[in-house]
Design a protein around this motif. Structure first.
Motif, PDB file in Angstrom:
ATOM      1  N   LEU A  56       0.815  -1.330  -0.084  1.00  0.00           N
ATOM      2  CA  LEU A  56       0.262   0.264   0.338  1.00  0.00           C
ATOM      3  C   LEU A  56       1.039   1.643  -0.387  1.00  0.00           C
ATOM      4  O   LEU A  56       2.396   1.340   0.395  1.00  0.00           O
ATOM      5  CB  LEU A  56      -0.763  -0.001   0.803  1.00  0.00           C
ATOM      6  CG  LEU A  56      -2.236  -0.860   1.757  1.00  0.00           C
ATOM      7  CD1 LEU A  56      -3.371  -1.079   2.375  1.00  0.00           C
ATOM      8  CD2 LEU A  56      -2.443  -0.781  -0.353  1.00  0.00           C
ATOM      9  N   THR A  57       0.573   2.836  -1.097  1.00  0.00           N
ATOM     10  CA  THR A  57       0.981   3.504  -0.958  1.00  0.00           C
ATOM     11  C   THR A  57       0.805   4.673   0.143  1.00  0.00           C
ATOM     12  O   THR A  57      -0.732   4.295   0.192  1.00  0.00           O
ATOM     13  CB  THR A  57       1.179   3.392  -2.620  1.00  0.00           C
ATOM     14  OG1 THR A  57       0.066   4.444  -2.614  1.00  0.00           O
ATOM     15  CG2 THR A  57       1.730   2.937  -2.993  1.00  0.00           C
ATOM     16  N   GLY A  58       2.138   5.588   0.283  1.00  0.00           N
ATOM     17  CA  GLY A  58       1.330   6.511   1.088  1.00  0.00           C
ATOM     18  C   GLY A  58      -0.047   7.428   0.498  1.00  0.00           C
ATOM     19  O   GLY A  58      -0.014   7.722  -0.817  1.00  0.00           O
ATOM     20  N   GLY A  59      -0.769   7.529   0.905  1.00  0.00           N
ATOM     21  CA  GLY A  59      -2.552   8.345   0.434  1.00  0.00           C
ATOM     22  C   GLY A  59      -3.503   7.410  -0.020  1.00  0.00           C
ATOM     23  O   GLY A  59      -4.082   8.182  -0.069  1.00  0.00           O
ATOM     24  N   THR A  60      -3.229   5.470   0.093  1.00  0.00           N
ATOM     25  CA  THR A  60      -3.551   5.068   0.580  1.00  0.00           C
ATOM     26  C   THR A  60      -4.878   5.169   1.768  1.00  0.00           C
ATOM     27  O   THR A  60      -4.263   5.023   3.040  1.00  0.00           O
ATOM     28  CB  THR A  60      -3.432   3.640   0.379  1.00  0.00           C
ATOM     29  OG1 THR A  60      -2.765   3.775  -0.755  1.00  0.00           O
ATOM     30  CG2 THR A  60      -4.621   2.191   0.430  1.00  0.00           C
ATOM     31  N   GLN A  61      -5.714   4.781   1.587  1.00  0.00           N
ATOM     32  CA  GLN A  61      -7.031   4.821   2.567  1.00  0.00           C
ATOM     33  C   GLN A  61      -8.413   3.763   2.242  1.00  0.00           C
ATOM     34  O   GLN A  61      -8.597   3.653   1.804  1.00  0.00           O
ATOM     35  CB  GLN A  61      -7.828   6.244   2.608  1.00  0.00           C
ATOM     36  CG  GLN A  61      -8.845   7.089   1.569  1.00  0.00           C
ATOM     37  CD  GLN A  61      -8.855   8.567   2.271  1.00  0.00           C
ATOM     38  OE1 GLN A  61      -8.457   9.246   2.777  1.00  0.00           O
ATOM     39  NE2 GLN A  61     -10.184   8.793   1.265  1.00  0.00           N
ATOM     40  N   ARG A  86      -5.710   5.899   6.682  1.00  0.00           N
ATOM     41  CA  ARG A  86      -4.982   6.316   5.784  1.00  0.00           C
ATOM     42  C   ARG A  86      -3.645   6.086   6.004  1.00  0.00           C
ATOM     43  O   ARG A  86      -2.818   5.941   6.968  1.00  0.00           O
ATOM     44  CB  ARG A  86      -5.194   8.041   5.961  1.00  0.00           C
ATOM     45  CG  ARG A  86      -5.912   7.920   5.484  1.00  0.00           C
ATOM     46  CD  ARG A  86      -6.267   9.911   5.464  1.00  0.00           C
ATOM     47  NE  ARG A  86      -7.535  10.896   5.080  1.00  0.00           N
ATOM     48  CZ  ARG A  86      -8.094  10.989   5.913  1.00  0.00           C
ATOM     49  NH1 ARG A  86      -8.367  10.812   7.670  1.00  0.00           N
ATOM     50  NH2 ARG A  86      -9.327  11.547   5.599  1.00  0.00           N
ATOM     51  N   ILE A  87      -3.246   5.868   4.578  1.00  0.00           N
ATOM     52  CA  ILE A  87      -1.471   5.457   4.699  1.00  0.00           C
ATOM     53  C   ILE A  87      -0.413   5.698   4.600  1.00  0.00           C
ATOM     54  O   ILE A  87      -0.987   6.933   3.825  1.00  0.00           O
ATOM     55  CB  ILE A  87      -1.748   3.795   3.582  1.00  0.00           C
ATOM     56  CG1 ILE A  87      -2.056   3.231   4.107  1.00  0.00           C
ATOM     57  CG2 ILE A  87      -0.159   3.667   3.791  1.00  0.00           C
ATOM     58  CD1 ILE A  87      -1.951   2.197   5.490  1.00  0.00           C
ATOM     59  N   TYR A  88       0.764   6.764   5.434  1.00  0.00           N
ATOM     60  CA  TYR A  88       1.220   7.695   5.880  1.00  0.00           C
ATOM     61  C   TYR A  88       2.685   6.850   5.360  1.00  0.00           C
ATOM     62  O   TYR A  88       3.123   5.808   5.484  1.00  0.00           O
ATOM     63  CB  TYR A  88       1.717   8.208   6.793  1.00  0.00           C
ATOM     64  CG  TYR A  88       0.241   9.149   7.095  1.00  0.00           C
ATOM     65  CD1 TYR A  88      -0.265  10.563   6.282  1.00  0.00           C
ATOM     66  CD2 TYR A  88      -0.618   8.411   7.626  1.00  0.00           C
ATOM     67  CE1 TYR A  88      -1.155  11.141   6.723  1.00  0.00           C
ATOM     68  CE2 TYR A  88      -1.689   9.307   8.049  1.00  0.00           C
ATOM     69  CZ  TYR A  88      -1.974  10.513   7.229  1.00  0.00           C
ATOM     70  OH  TYR A  88      -3.138  11.703   7.953  1.00  0.00           O
ATOM     71  N   ALA A  89       3.482   7.515   3.901  1.00  0.00           N
ATOM     72  CA  ALA A  89       4.794   7.050   3.978  1.00  0.00           C
ATOM     73  C   ALA A  89       5.675   8.304   4.123  1.00  0.00           C
ATOM     74  O   ALA A  89       5.527   9.466   3.275  1.00  0.00           O
ATOM     75  CB  ALA A  89       4.779   6.817   2.468  1.00  0.00           C
ATOM     76  N   PRO A  90       6.080   7.668   5.279  1.00  0.00           N
ATOM     77  CA  PRO A  90       7.082   9.053   5.892  1.00  0.00           C
ATOM     78  C   PRO A  90       8.452   9.180   4.948  1.00  0.00           C
ATOM     79  O   PRO A  90       8.886   8.162   3.346  1.00  0.00           O
ATOM     80  CB  PRO A  90       7.561   7.961   6.936  1.00  0.00           C
ATOM     81  CG  PRO A  90       7.666   6.863   6.553  1.00  0.00           C
ATOM     82  CD  PRO A  90       6.591   6.501   5.849  1.00  0.00           C
ATOM     83  N   SER A  91       9.265  10.766   4.340  1.00  0.00           N
ATOM     84  CA  SER A  91       9.770  10.933   3.636  1.00  0.00           C
ATOM     85  C   SER A  91      11.115  10.713   3.160  1.00  0.00           C
ATOM     86  O   SER A  91      11.535  10.523   2.815  1.00  0.00           O
ATOM     87  CB  SER A  91       9.794  12.448   3.704  1.00  0.00           C
ATOM     88  OG  SER A  91      10.913  12.910   4.907  1.00  0.00           O
ATOM     89  N   LYS A  92      11.423   9.673   5.250  1.00  0.00           N
ATOM     90  CA  LYS A  92      13.165   9.104   5.261  1.00  0.00           C
ATOM     91  C   LYS A  92      12.060   8.003   6.130  1.00  0.00           C
ATOM     92  O   LYS A  92      11.417   8.088   6.823  1.00  0.00           O
ATOM     93  CB  LYS A  92      13.800  10.051   5.263  1.00  0.00           C
ATOM     94  CG  LYS A  92      13.623  10.906   6.779  1.00  0.00           C
ATOM     95  CD  LYS A  92      14.813  11.685   7.151  1.00  0.00           C
ATOM     96  CE  LYS A  92      14.335  12.045   8.122  1.00  0.00           C
ATOM     97  NZ  LYS A  92      14.965  13.612   9.177  1.00  0.00           N
ATOM     98  N   PRO A  93      13.621   7.133   6.269  1.00  0.00           N
ATOM     99  CA  PRO A  93      12.903   6.352   7.309  1.00  0.00           C
ATOM    100  C   PRO A  93      13.101   6.691   8.552  1.00  0.00           C
ATOM    101  O   PRO A  93      13.565   7.306   9.053  1.00  0.00           O
ATOM    102  CB  PRO A  93      14.724   5.075   6.992  1.00  0.00           C
ATOM    103  CG  PRO A  93      14.756   5.346   5.119  1.00  0.00           C
ATOM    104  CD  PRO A  93      14.393   6.636   5.536  1.00  0.00           C
ATOM    105  N   LEU A  94      12.233   5.593   8.793  1.00  0.00           N
ATOM    106  CA  LEU A  94      11.556   6.406  10.502  1.00  0.00           C
ATOM    107  C   LEU A  94      12.790   5.625  11.502  1.00  0.00           C
ATOM    108  O   LEU A  94      13.268   4.550  10.990  1.00  0.00           O
ATOM    109  CB  LEU A  94      10.470   5.307  11.345  1.00  0.00           C
ATOM    110  CG  LEU A  94       9.251   6.358  10.561  1.00  0.00           C
ATOM    111  CD1 LEU A  94       8.117   5.525  11.086  1.00  0.00           C
ATOM    112  CD2 LEU A  94       9.365   7.422  10.496  1.00  0.00           C
TER     113      LEU A  94
END
Length: 99
Positions: A56-61, A86-94
């Motif tokens: 699932l990509t960022g923005g998927t809900q 909502r699925i959030y994709a961080p801009s860099k790894p946590l």
């Protein structure tokens, strides 16, 4: 089957535990208590932990729904709750936390 309402359980519904094929997933489950004694009520807040599919990509809900119902004084009573995940994709790894 045969679970006690006075105990907490961890139920594994992963594809591996259920013997599902690679493209099969659990999308719904139900807990049915049948006939319960008077004053039946929750003692602890119910909790369900789930993992979203890695693809699932960022923005998927998607919409989650929870329904609870039963007969009270001869009448069916039901409550429903719905919320959006909502699925959030961080801009860099946590960062790693040590867990």
């Amino acid at each position: 089957d045969n679970l006690s309402t006075s105990k907490n359980y961890v139920l594994d519904a992963s594809p591996a535990a259920l013997g599902l094929a690679a493209n099969e997933y659990v999308t719904e489950f139900m807990a049915a208590f049948g006939i319960v004694p008077a004053n039946f009520r929750q003692v602890e807040a119910p909790r369900v932990d789930c993992k979203a599919l890695a693809k699932l990509t960022g923005g998927t809900q998607f919409v989650n729904a929870s329904d609870a119902g039963g007969v009270y004084n001869g009448q069916w009573i039901m409550a429903t709750s719905r919320w959006v995940t909502r699925i959030y994709a961080p801009s860099k790894p946590l960062p790693r936390t040590g867990y």
